[in-house]
Design a protein around this motif. Structure first.
Motif, PDB file in Angstrom:
ATOM      1  N   VAL A  79      -2.166   0.268  -3.252  1.00 51.15           N
ATOM      2  CA  VAL A  79      -2.957  -0.081  -3.390  1.00 51.15           C
ATOM      3  C   VAL A  79      -3.161   0.233  -4.965  1.00 51.15           C
ATOM      4  CG1 VAL A  79      -3.479   1.662  -1.494  1.00 51.15           C
ATOM      5  CG2 VAL A  79      -2.858   2.358  -3.377  1.00 51.15           C
ATOM      6  N   ASP A  80      -4.020   0.121  -5.683  1.00 45.19           N
ATOM      7  CA  ASP A  80      -4.829  -0.242  -6.708  1.00 45.19           C
ATOM      8  C   ASP A  80      -5.631   0.617  -7.485  1.00 45.19           C
ATOM      9  OD1 ASP A  80      -3.902  -0.607  -9.852  1.00 45.19           O
ATOM     10  OD2 ASP A  80      -4.240  -2.993  -9.358  1.00 45.19           O
ATOM     11  N   VAL A  81      -4.900   1.547  -7.432  1.00 49.54           N
ATOM     12  CA  VAL A  81      -6.566   2.860  -7.751  1.00 49.54           C
ATOM     13  C   VAL A  81      -6.365   3.596  -9.577  1.00 49.54           C
ATOM     14  CG1 VAL A  81      -6.063   2.843  -5.606  1.00 49.54           C
ATOM     15  CG2 VAL A  81      -5.034   4.395  -7.231  1.00 49.54           C
ATOM     16  N   ALA A  82      -7.532   4.225 -10.086  1.00 48.74           N
ATOM     17  CA  ALA A  82      -7.212   5.026 -11.288  1.00 48.74           C
ATOM     18  C   ALA A  82      -6.297   5.959 -11.401  1.00 48.74           C
ATOM     19  CB  ALA A  82      -8.943   4.997 -11.359  1.00 48.74           C
ATOM     20  N   SER A  83      -5.938   6.738 -10.197  1.00 55.10           N
ATOM     21  CA  SER A  83      -5.078   8.249 -10.535  1.00 55.10           C
ATOM     22  C   SER A  83      -3.917   7.843  -9.498  1.00 55.10           C
ATOM     23  CB  SER A  83      -6.034   9.290 -10.325  1.00 55.10           C
ATOM     24  OG  SER A  83      -6.762   9.159  -9.419  1.00 55.10           O
ATOM     25  N   ARG A  84      -3.413   8.834  -9.095  1.00 54.89           N
ATOM     26  CA  ARG A  84      -2.141   9.916  -8.475  1.00 54.89           C
ATOM     27  C   ARG A  84      -3.493  10.595  -7.225  1.00 54.89           C
ATOM     28  NH1 ARG A  84       2.397   9.664  -7.404  1.00 54.89           N
ATOM     29  NH2 ARG A  84       3.336  11.236  -5.710  1.00 54.89           N
ATOM     30  N   GLU A  85      -4.161  10.667  -8.300  1.00 56.31           N
ATOM     31  CA  GLU A  85      -5.244  12.066  -6.610  1.00 56.31           C
ATOM     32  C   GLU A  85      -5.844  10.868  -5.883  1.00 56.31           C
ATOM     33  OE1 GLU A  85      -5.006  12.576 -10.167  1.00 56.31           O
ATOM     34  OE2 GLU A  85      -4.027  13.837  -9.503  1.00 56.31           O
ATOM     35  N   GLU A  86      -6.215   9.639  -7.300  1.00 50.98           N
ATOM     36  CA  GLU A  86      -6.601   8.341  -5.559  1.00 50.98           C
ATOM     37  C   GLU A  86      -5.476   8.330  -4.627  1.00 50.98           C
ATOM     38  OE1 GLU A  86      -9.778   5.143  -6.105  1.00 50.98           O
ATOM     39  OE2 GLU A  86      -9.861   6.186  -8.170  1.00 50.98           O
ATOM     40  N   ALA A  87      -4.864   8.011  -5.273  1.00 52.18           N
ATOM     41  CA  ALA A  87      -3.696   7.334  -3.472  1.00 52.18           C
ATOM     42  C   ALA A  87      -3.204   8.456  -2.912  1.00 52.18           C
ATOM     43  CB  ALA A  87      -2.796   7.059  -5.066  1.00 52.18           C
ATOM     44  N   LEU A  88      -3.572   9.540  -3.511  1.00 52.20           N
ATOM     45  CA  LEU A  88      -2.928  10.263  -2.310  1.00 52.20           C
ATOM     46  C   LEU A  88      -4.211  10.364  -1.618  1.00 52.20           C
ATOM     47  CD1 LEU A  88      -1.653  13.301  -4.596  1.00 52.20           C
ATOM     48  CD2 LEU A  88      -1.144  11.916  -3.560  1.00 52.20           C
ATOM     49  N   ALA A  89      -5.074  10.498  -1.783  1.00 52.18           N
ATOM     50  CA  ALA A  89      -6.457  10.342  -0.917  1.00 52.18           C
ATOM     51  C   ALA A  89      -6.268   9.117   0.162  1.00 52.18           C
ATOM     52  CB  ALA A  89      -7.799  10.396  -1.379  1.00 52.18           C
ATOM     53  N   TRP A  90      -5.842   8.084  -0.152  1.00 51.02           N
ATOM     54  CA  TRP A  90      -5.672   7.024   0.782  1.00 51.02           C
ATOM     55  C   TRP A  90      -4.013   7.022   1.342  1.00 51.02           C
ATOM     56  CZ3 TRP A  90      -9.305   3.685   1.375  1.00 51.02           C
ATOM     57  CH2 TRP A  90     -10.128   3.381   0.957  1.00 51.02           C
ATOM     58  N   ALA A  91      -3.643   7.819   0.732  1.00 45.44           N
ATOM     59  CA  ALA A  91      -2.218   8.171   1.487  1.00 45.44           C
ATOM     60  C   ALA A  91      -2.743   9.239   2.820  1.00 45.44           C
ATOM     61  CB  ALA A  91      -1.032   9.346   0.663  1.00 45.44           C
ATOM     62  N   ALA A  92      -3.776   9.801   2.202  1.00 46.36           N
ATOM     63  CA  ALA A  92      -4.319  11.015   3.692  1.00 46.36           C
ATOM     64  C   ALA A  92      -5.153  10.072   4.763  1.00 46.36           C
ATOM     65  CB  ALA A  92      -4.549  12.369   2.799  1.00 46.36           C
ATOM     66  N   LYS A  93      -5.514   9.017   4.117  1.00 51.86           N
ATOM     67  CA  LYS A  93      -6.204   7.757   5.308  1.00 51.86           C
ATOM     68  C   LYS A  93      -5.134   7.561   6.055  1.00 51.86           C
ATOM     69  CE  LYS A  93     -10.671   8.212   2.101  1.00 51.86           C
ATOM     70  NZ  LYS A  93     -11.916   6.929   1.837  1.00 51.86           N
ATOM     71  N   ILE A  94      -4.385   6.652   5.773  1.00 51.32           N
ATOM     72  CA  ILE A  94      -3.521   6.630   6.275  1.00 51.32           C
ATOM     73  C   ILE A  94      -2.662   7.426   7.131  1.00 51.32           C
ATOM     74  CG2 ILE A  94      -1.617   5.233   6.147  1.00 51.32           C
ATOM     75  CD1 ILE A  94      -2.655   3.995   2.980  1.00 51.32           C
ATOM     76  N   ALA A  95      -1.915   8.283   6.634  1.00 48.38           N
ATOM     77  CA  ALA A  95      -1.168   9.474   7.384  1.00 48.38           C
ATOM     78  C   ALA A  95      -2.246   9.840   8.745  1.00 48.38           C
ATOM     79  CB  ALA A  95      -1.581  10.795   6.685  1.00 48.38           C
ATOM     80  N   VAL A  96      -3.749  10.130   8.751  1.00 48.01           N
ATOM     81  CA  VAL A  96      -4.340  10.347   9.796  1.00 48.01           C
ATOM     82  C   VAL A  96      -4.742   9.328  10.861  1.00 48.01           C
ATOM     83  CG1 VAL A  96      -6.229  10.470  11.008  1.00 48.01           C
ATOM     84  CG2 VAL A  96      -5.494  12.094   8.860  1.00 48.01           C
ATOM     85  N   SER A  97      -4.186   7.680   9.980  1.00 48.21           N
ATOM     86  CA  SER A  97      -4.922   6.668  10.964  1.00 48.21           C
ATOM     87  C   SER A  97      -3.342   6.065  12.183  1.00 48.21           C
ATOM     88  CB  SER A  97      -5.437   5.587  10.020  1.00 48.21           C
ATOM     89  OG  SER A  97      -4.411   4.717   8.562  1.00 48.21           O
TER      90      SER A  97
END
Length: 131
Positions: A79-97
């Protein structure tokens, strides 16, 4: 914007019963579609369960991974995002799915490679376009 590798190890999804895998696939694709719609998705894939081939600098090919490697990547997203926090948020969504933990690593920037891809018409992310 910064690119992040979000990945999980081979075998991390082995706890999921076969009959539930279609639901996992649908949930994972929904997160990918969300990331595409948000403009942050670069690429991702699951990896076939197989040994890697290692190509040495002299061209010799051997079976891998290296003996000291305990973990092998089972799948990844970029992913190409503005911050590590945003990357972690996407990782959390991926982890759930995917129903498994995800590792997050920042990728090193390579403006020269981005320019090559842009010039070849292969890269169109808004963060890499020149004004």
């Amino acid at each position: 914007m910064t690119r992040y590798l979000i990945s999980f190890n081979d075998g991390a999804m082995d706890h999921i019963p076969d009959e539930e895998m279609p639901d996992v696939g649908k949930a994972s694709h929904a997160v990918v579609q969300e990331a595409v719609n948000a403009g942050v998705w670069v690429f991702g894939a699951g990896l076939e369960r197989q040994r890697a081939s290692v190509v040495a600098t002299d061209g010799m090919v051997t079976d891998g991974p290296y003996p000291e490697t305990r973990d092998v990547i089972g799948g990844f997203s970029i992913v190409d995002v503005a911050s590590r926090e945003e990357a972690l948020a996407w990782a959390a969504k991926i982890a759930v799915s995917c129903r498994c933990a995800q590792e997050v690593r920042e990728l090193m920037p390579d403006p020269e490679q981005d320019a090559w891809l842009r010039d070849a018409g292969r890269w169109c992310h808004p963060s890499t376009t020149s004004e």
